[in-house]
Structures are given as C-alpha cells and as structure tokens.
Motif scaffolding. Structure first.
Motif, PDB file in Angstrom:
ATOM      1  N   VAL A 180      -5.959  10.372  -3.177  1.00 46.07           N
ATOM      2  CA  VAL A 180      -6.132  10.579  -4.617  1.00 46.07           C
ATOM      3  C   VAL A 180      -5.589   9.407  -5.438  1.00 46.07           C
ATOM      4  O   VAL A 180      -6.280   8.904  -6.337  1.00 46.07           O
ATOM      5  CB  VAL A 180      -5.484  11.913  -5.053  1.00 46.07           C
ATOM      6  CG1 VAL A 180      -5.442  12.019  -6.573  1.00 46.07           C
ATOM      7  CG2 VAL A 180      -6.252  13.088  -4.466  1.00 46.07           C
ATOM      8  N   PRO A 181      -4.368   8.913  -5.174  1.00 43.29           N
ATOM      9  CA  PRO A 181      -3.877   7.766  -5.961  1.00 43.29           C
ATOM     10  C   PRO A 181      -4.759   6.528  -5.804  1.00 43.29           C
ATOM     11  O   PRO A 181      -4.892   5.740  -6.752  1.00 43.29           O
ATOM     12  CB  PRO A 181      -2.472   7.523  -5.404  1.00 43.29           C
ATOM     13  CG  PRO A 181      -2.064   8.833  -4.812  1.00 43.29           C
ATOM     14  CD  PRO A 181      -3.332   9.410  -4.250  1.00 43.29           C
ATOM     15  N   GLU A 182      -5.361   6.347  -4.641  1.00 45.49           N
ATOM     16  CA  GLU A 182      -6.238   5.194  -4.432  1.00 45.49           C
ATOM     17  C   GLU A 182      -7.511   5.328  -5.261  1.00 45.49           C
ATOM     18  O   GLU A 182      -7.985   4.351  -5.861  1.00 45.49           O
ATOM     19  CB  GLU A 182      -6.575   5.060  -2.949  1.00 45.49           C
ATOM     20  CG  GLU A 182      -5.396   4.663  -2.082  1.00 45.49           C
ATOM     21  CD  GLU A 182      -5.749   4.602  -0.611  1.00 45.49           C
ATOM     22  OE1 GLU A 182      -5.347   3.626   0.046  1.00 45.49           O
ATOM     23  OE2 GLU A 182      -6.429   5.530  -0.116  1.00 45.49           O
ATOM     24  N   PHE A 183      -8.075   6.542  -5.293  1.00 50.15           N
ATOM     25  CA  PHE A 183      -9.259   6.735  -6.128  1.00 50.15           C
ATOM     26  C   PHE A 183      -8.917   6.521  -7.597  1.00 50.15           C
ATOM     27  O   PHE A 183      -9.690   5.910  -8.346  1.00 50.15           O
ATOM     28  CB  PHE A 183      -9.835   8.141  -5.932  1.00 50.15           C
ATOM     29  CG  PHE A 183     -10.945   8.458  -6.896  1.00 50.15           C
ATOM     30  CD1 PHE A 183     -12.186   7.869  -6.756  1.00 50.15           C
ATOM     31  CD2 PHE A 183     -10.721   9.325  -7.957  1.00 50.15           C
ATOM     32  CE1 PHE A 183     -13.211   8.137  -7.660  1.00 50.15           C
ATOM     33  CE2 PHE A 183     -11.738   9.606  -8.865  1.00 50.15           C
ATOM     34  CZ  PHE A 183     -12.988   9.014  -8.712  1.00 50.15           C
ATOM     35  N   ALA A 185      -6.751   4.526  -8.748  1.00 53.84           N
ATOM     36  CA  ALA A 185      -6.618   3.081  -8.947  1.00 53.84           C
ATOM     37  C   ALA A 185      -7.981   2.426  -9.125  1.00 53.84           C
ATOM     38  O   ALA A 185      -8.130   1.468  -9.894  1.00 53.84           O
ATOM     39  CB  ALA A 185      -5.873   2.456  -7.760  1.00 53.84           C
ATOM     40  N   VAL A 186      -8.981   2.930  -8.409  1.00 48.88           N
ATOM     41  CA  VAL A 186     -10.339   2.402  -8.538  1.00 48.88           C
ATOM     42  C   VAL A 186     -10.865   2.640  -9.950  1.00 48.88           C
ATOM     43  O   VAL A 186     -11.426   1.736 -10.586  1.00 48.88           O
ATOM     44  CB  VAL A 186     -11.272   3.050  -7.494  1.00 48.88           C
ATOM     45  CG1 VAL A 186     -12.732   2.704  -7.778  1.00 48.88           C
ATOM     46  CG2 VAL A 186     -10.892   2.598  -6.091  1.00 48.88           C
ATOM     47  N   VAL A 187     -10.688   3.857 -10.460  1.00 46.61           N
ATOM     48  CA  VAL A 187     -11.154   4.164 -11.819  1.00 46.61           C
ATOM     49  C   VAL A 187     -10.392   3.318 -12.839  1.00 46.61           C
ATOM     50  O   VAL A 187     -10.968   2.813 -13.812  1.00 46.61           O
ATOM     51  CB  VAL A 187     -10.988   5.670 -12.118  1.00 46.61           C
ATOM     52  CG1 VAL A 187     -11.449   5.984 -13.540  1.00 46.61           C
ATOM     53  CG2 VAL A 187     -11.787   6.503 -11.122  1.00 46.61           C
ATOM     54  N   SER A 188      -9.104   3.128 -12.607  1.00 49.52           N
ATOM     55  CA  SER A 188      -8.287   2.326 -13.526  1.00 49.52           C
ATOM     56  C   SER A 188      -8.725   0.866 -13.553  1.00 49.52           C
ATOM     57  O   SER A 188      -8.507   0.161 -14.543  1.00 49.52           O
ATOM     58  CB  SER A 188      -6.804   2.411 -13.128  1.00 49.52           C
ATOM     59  OG  SER A 188      -6.322   3.736 -13.248  1.00 49.52           O
ATOM     60  N   ALA A 189      -9.341   0.400 -12.468  1.00 54.79           N
ATOM     61  CA  ALA A 189      -9.778  -1.000 -12.394  1.00 54.79           C
ATOM     62  C   ALA A 189     -11.024  -1.265 -13.228  1.00 54.79           C
ATOM     63  O   ALA A 189     -11.373  -2.425 -13.474  1.00 54.79           O
ATOM     64  CB  ALA A 189     -10.027  -1.390 -10.942  1.00 54.79           C
ATOM     65  N   GLN A 287     -10.177  -5.013  -6.638  1.00 52.42           N
ATOM     66  CA  GLN A 287      -9.230  -5.093  -7.745  1.00 52.42           C
ATOM     67  C   GLN A 287      -8.146  -4.030  -7.633  1.00 52.42           C
ATOM     68  O   GLN A 287      -6.988  -4.262  -7.980  1.00 52.42           O
ATOM     69  CB  GLN A 287      -9.967  -4.942  -9.086  1.00 52.42           C
ATOM     70  CG  GLN A 287     -10.838  -6.129  -9.444  1.00 52.42           C
ATOM     71  CD  GLN A 287     -11.585  -5.912 -10.747  1.00 52.42           C
ATOM     72  OE1 GLN A 287     -12.700  -6.373 -10.919  1.00 52.42           O
ATOM     73  NE2 GLN A 287     -10.977  -5.199 -11.675  1.00 52.42           N
ATOM     74  N   ALA A 288      -8.532  -2.859  -7.112  1.00 56.59           N
ATOM     75  CA  ALA A 288      -7.576  -1.764  -6.958  1.00 56.59           C
ATOM     76  C   ALA A 288      -6.719  -1.921  -5.712  1.00 56.59           C
ATOM     77  O   ALA A 288      -5.719  -1.207  -5.543  1.00 56.59           O
ATOM     78  CB  ALA A 288      -8.321  -0.428  -6.918  1.00 56.59           C
ATOM     79  N   GLY A 289      -7.106  -2.812  -4.821  1.00 56.80           N
ATOM     80  CA  GLY A 289      -6.328  -3.047  -3.607  1.00 56.80           C
ATOM     81  C   GLY A 289      -6.467  -1.957  -2.564  1.00 56.80           C
ATOM     82  O   GLY A 289      -5.556  -1.744  -1.761  1.00 56.80           O
ATOM     83  N   VAL A 290      -7.623  -1.274  -2.548  1.00 55.66           N
ATOM     84  CA  VAL A 290      -7.827  -0.208  -1.564  1.00 55.66           C
ATOM     85  C   VAL A 290      -8.712  -0.721  -0.427  1.00 55.66           C
ATOM     86  O   VAL A 290      -9.473  -1.668  -0.588  1.00 55.66           O
ATOM     87  CB  VAL A 290      -8.470   1.040  -2.210  1.00 55.66           C
ATOM     88  CG1 VAL A 290      -7.579   1.567  -3.326  1.00 55.66           C
ATOM     89  CG2 VAL A 290      -9.865   0.736  -2.745  1.00 55.66           C
ATOM     90  N   LEU A 291      -8.604  -0.083   0.732  1.00 53.98           N
ATOM     91  CA  LEU A 291      -9.402  -0.417   1.915  1.00 53.98           C
ATOM     92  C   LEU A 291      -9.380  -1.912   2.229  1.00 53.98           C
ATOM     93  O   LEU A 291     -10.423  -2.574   2.245  1.00 53.98           O
ATOM     94  CB  LEU A 291     -10.858   0.040   1.731  1.00 53.98           C
ATOM     95  CG  LEU A 291     -11.083   1.511   1.414  1.00 53.98           C
ATOM     96  CD1 LEU A 291     -12.585   1.786   1.294  1.00 53.98           C
ATOM     97  CD2 LEU A 291     -10.478   2.391   2.493  1.00 53.98           C
ATOM     98  N   PRO A 292      -8.203  -2.493   2.485  1.00 56.40           N
ATOM     99  CA  PRO A 292      -8.141  -3.924   2.819  1.00 56.40           C
ATOM    100  C   PRO A 292      -9.062  -4.264   3.986  1.00 56.40           C
ATOM    101  O   PRO A 292      -9.068  -3.580   5.007  1.00 56.40           O
ATOM    102  CB  PRO A 292      -6.672  -4.137   3.198  1.00 56.40           C
ATOM    103  CG  PRO A 292      -5.939  -3.022   2.516  1.00 56.40           C
ATOM    104  CD  PRO A 292      -6.873  -1.851   2.529  1.00 56.40           C
ATOM    105  N   GLY A 293      -9.864  -5.282   3.801  1.00 52.62           N
ATOM    106  CA  GLY A 293     -10.766  -5.720   4.863  1.00 52.62           C
ATOM    107  C   GLY A 293     -12.073  -4.963   4.933  1.00 52.62           C
ATOM    108  O   GLY A 293     -12.924  -5.289   5.761  1.00 52.62           O
TER     109      GLY A 293
END
Length: 369
Positions: A180-183, A185-189, A287-293
């Motif tokens: 949830v926090p990662e999602f 972060a995506v919306v915040s980006a 931009q949100a820094g999720v799913l590196p790679g």
C-alpha cells in the motif's frame, strides 16, 4: 503492393457502411498497429497495421482463414486477437527460416519444426508459459481451420510432448506486488490530475489496461445520485461499476468539464492506449522508487489491488467476481503467492529456534570461534 492488399484509407471513405470492406477495416482497426523488431539489429521499425503484416506473410487462403478466425468469437478478447496476430507473425518467420516457406500456411509448421523450435527456446531460457502460449496459437488455428474448411485431415503439429511443464506456483516469474505505501508513492509521483487518474482508475477497478483505455465519458451514468461506469471487460462482458465519490472527483478534475471522448487522456490531449499507459507507469514507478530493476505495469496494479483485498480478509469468491476471473484458480495465483510467502517466513523463523544458540559463536561480533 502485396498479394493480399490492405488499404490504409479510413473507414469513413467506404461507399457502403456494412459492406465486406467495413468488416475488413473493422478488423484492421481492432488488431491495431505494431512496430516490428528487426531480428538482426533488434531495432524497432516503423509502426504498421498487424493486418497488413499478416497479408504479407500469409498465402491468400490462409490470410482469409486468419482474418475469419481473428474476427470471430473464437477469439473474443481484443488483446488476445492482437497477441495471436503477433504470434502468427513469429510462426511465419519460423516457417521461413526452418521450413523454407516464403509465405505462411496451415501445415507450414511441421512436428519436426516444432521440436527444433522448442529446443531453441529452452536453450535461450525462455519461460515455459511463453513457449506454451505460442504453441497454443498453432493448435487453436488448426482447430478453427478444421472446423471452417470441414477438412478432418487438418491436425495441430503440437503434441503434449512438445509442451514444457508449467509450475502454477512458480514465483520467480510471477507478477510483483506493490504494498500500500508503494502504491501511494506512485500516485504521489504524478504531476497532474490526468497522470494520477491512470494508476488510481486501474487500481480501483482492478482493471485491465485495455478496458480502462476504451472507457469513455459516455460510459459514465448517474443513478440515484451515484455515478456508475459501464465497463466492457475481457471477452466482451458488460459490467456496471459503482464509482467511489473520491474517484469521481478526480475524474471530473482530470477531464476538465469534457462531456465526450475517452476518460484517459495524456497531458497533450491525446487518447491513451496501453503503450502510453505503460510509459507513464514506468516513469511514475521509477520516480516513486518502487520495483527496482523492473517496470511498473498495469498488471502489477491489478494484482496489487486483488492481493490487498485478500489481505483485508475478503472471501476469495468475492475477489474472483471483482476480478472477473472465469476460473477461481486464476484468482488463487494472486492469493497463494502472498500466503505462501507468509508461511515460508513463519517456518523459516521457527527453524532458527533449533540452531540459534549454536551459531552465536560465529555471528557474535568479536568472537574468535
């Protein structure tokens, strides 16, 4: 010009709506365009109609058969029609390389070619699911050709011995999940309401990207003070979707008073398709820094929403209905992965109690063993 000419003029120029040409151009538009990759340089070429490429690579009878097949309810979903067209393009190149056939036809791929191709794919470490999917296209085409032509001698070149075993619980190739926090972060980006609407809409509906891209403002209906979305889901299934007020508010801001056209437009007022959605989500994910790679895809958002429903204690039957999965086994792929991970962590932690005191002498800082 090719033997099977595909004219690029728009359907609006057709003399008689409802004519054979109308059906032909409808299929051309449904299959859409693709940028073929050069097999040697791996560079993408110019975008072309998939139907045009099939016209070039198939002989006349096979081209007519393929257009009948892809235009029929034997392949109901638009995304499946497009994927099958791309796979047939692959098989046409295989028939040319391994069979010496200038044009693809039913029977061009023989069992010997299948054997060579599958071994090559395994040597290239291709995923078993991908190999099976491409083999299934040949089987489906052969079955349709047998029915359409009433030729009982037509048989698929693929046997059960050609198909690699697929582990349904293989987690190494599974769609990743955003917490949830990662999602959030995506919306915040997102920089604009239109950008934010893309992940929010897909996540809220646990939608497939094509479903969301074709949804138009005329599909929004008010009933008893609430707004619903008439959503056309995979296989042409119509669904009425009650929309939360907060999502409606974001739609209103993002559409800026428009009363027609698609719900999803980019910041340059262009309708969004799955490619533009992929590009936007990839950028937001980085931009949100999720799913590196890995790239953030619409399917990640769909899988995340369904998994979050399971985390919240939603019965699996409700999750299946929400996702519009025909088989509950499909839904369980999302859920079992989370449950499996939790169980593995639990049992691995329990193992520590067995040897914890025995490895202190190796792990304690300053110990000399």
């Amino acid at each position: 010009m090719t033997e099977n000419s595909v004219t690029a003029r728009p359907r609006a120029e057709l003399a008689r709506p409802g004519s054979a040409d109308e059906a032909f151009f409808w299929l051309r538009d449904v299959l859409g365009t693709v940028a073929p990759r050069d097999p040697r340089t791996r560079r993408l070429g110019e975008r072309r109609y998939r139907l045009e490429i099939l016209a070039e690579t198939c002989d006349r009878d096979t081209f007519l058969l393929v257009t009948s097949w892809l235009g029929s309810e034997a392949v109901p979903a638009i995304t499946s029609k497009q994927a099958y067209a791309d796979d047939l393009r692959l098989w046409a190149s295989v028939a040319r390389e391994l069979g010496g056939h200038e044009r693809f036809f039913v029977g061009a791929i023989t069992p010997d070619i299948i054997e060579t191709w599958t071994k090559t794919q395994k040597a290239q470490d291709k995923a078993p699911r991908t190999i099976n999917r491409r083999l299934s296209v040949l089987t489906a085409l052969a079955e349709y050709a047998k029915w359409k032509t009433k030729d009982q001698s037509i048989a698929s070149p693929v046997t059960k011995h050609d198909r690699p075993k697929v582990d349904p619980r293989d987690e190494t190739t599974a769609t990743p999940i955003l917490e949830v926090p990662e999602f959030q972060a995506v919306v915040s980006a997102a920089d604009t309401p239109r950008q934010a609407l893309v992940p929010v809409l897909i996540y809220t509906l646990a939608g497939r990207v094509t479903e969301c891209c074709v949804a138009g403002l005329h599909h929004l209906k008010s009933l008893d003070g609430h707004r619903n979305l008439d959503l056309r889901r995979k296989g042409g299934k119509g669904r009425v979707w009650p929309l939360p007020d907060r999502l409606c508010a974001l739609i209103d801001v993002a559409t800026a008073g428009r009363s027609e056209g698609p719900i999803l437009l980019d910041d340059q007022d262009r309708p969004m398709d799955r490619h533009s959605v992929d590009r936007l989500l990839t950028r937001l994910g980085k931009q949100a820094g999720v799913l590196p790679g890995r790239d953030l895809t619409p399917h990640v958002l769909r899988a995340s929403k369904l998994t979050h429903m399971h985390d919240a204690g939603t019965p699996v039957e409700e999750i299946q209905e929400y996702a519009d999965h025909a088989a509950i086994e499909t839904t369980l792929r999302y859920i079992r992965r989370r449950k499996s991970t939790a169980l593995k962590a639990k049992h691995a932690a329990a193992a520590v109690a067995v040897y914890d005191h025995l490895v202190d002498r190796f792990t304690t800082p300053g110990s000399t063993w």
